[in-house]
Design a protein around this motif. Structure first.
Motif, PDB file in Angstrom:
ATOM      1  N   ILE A  29     -26.410  -3.770   6.007  1.00 38.09           N
ATOM      2  CA  ILE A  29     -25.631  -3.121   4.952  1.00 38.09           C
ATOM      3  C   ILE A  29     -24.804  -2.038   5.628  1.00 38.09           C
ATOM      4  N   PHE A  30     -23.487  -2.143   5.501  1.00 40.17           N
ATOM      5  CA  PHE A  30     -22.622  -1.188   6.176  1.00 40.17           C
ATOM      6  C   PHE A  30     -21.282  -1.089   5.464  1.00 40.17           C
ATOM      7  N   THR A  31     -20.503  -0.091   5.846  1.00 38.45           N
ATOM      8  CA  THR A  31     -19.139   0.030   5.348  1.00 38.45           C
ATOM      9  C   THR A  31     -18.195  -0.265   6.508  1.00 38.45           C
ATOM     10  N   LEU A  32     -16.974  -0.586   6.186  1.00 38.85           N
ATOM     11  CA  LEU A  32     -16.003  -0.853   7.242  1.00 38.85           C
ATOM     12  C   LEU A  32     -15.545   0.421   7.925  1.00 38.85           C
ATOM     13  N   ASP A  33     -16.025   1.572   7.441  1.00 36.20           N
ATOM     14  CA  ASP A  33     -15.768   2.843   8.108  1.00 36.20           C
ATOM     15  C   ASP A  33     -16.808   3.127   9.192  1.00 36.20           C
ATOM     16  N   ASP A  34     -17.898   2.340   9.224  1.00 37.86           N
ATOM     17  CA  ASP A  34     -18.938   2.509  10.239  1.00 37.86           C
ATOM     18  C   ASP A  34     -18.424   2.020  11.599  1.00 37.86           C
ATOM     19  N   ASN A  35     -19.193   2.279  12.629  1.00 34.77           N
ATOM     20  CA  ASN A  35     -18.856   1.817  13.971  1.00 34.77           C
ATOM     21  C   ASN A  35     -19.107   0.309  14.027  1.00 34.77           C
ATOM     22  N   LEU A  36     -18.050  -0.482  13.885  1.00 36.53           N
ATOM     23  CA  LEU A  36     -18.201  -1.927  13.809  1.00 36.53           C
ATOM     24  C   LEU A  36     -18.572  -2.550  15.152  1.00 36.53           C
TER      25      LEU A  36
END
Length: 72
Positions: A29-36
């Motif tokens: 679960i992550f956002t596209l603002d996280d370190n991809l």
């Protein structure tokens, strides 16, 4: 484990990943603002143990999941 259950990324790498088997399932679960890039590395490590991986990503208008992560 209950509503207070949580674990860190380090817990995932040191405690959970070593005991993960091919029948295990991991949900990212992550956002596209996280370190991809970091997320991609984690997915690749999990794929060495199991093919049962799901991902939920949150984005804002104009953001898209990079192709390398979509392929994983």
């Amino acid at each position: 484990q209950g509503p207070q259950f949580s674990f860190s990324q380090e817990d995932l790498l040191t405690c959970i990943l070593p005991s993960l088997t091919e029948i295990g399932t991991v949900v990212f679960i992550f956002t596209l603002d996280d370190n991809l890039t970091e997320a991609q590395v984690l997915v690749e490590q999990v794929k060495e143990k199991t093919a049962h991986i799901q991902a939920l990503a949150h984005s804002t208008v104009g953001q898209t999941l990079p192709t390398p992560l979509r392929k994983l």
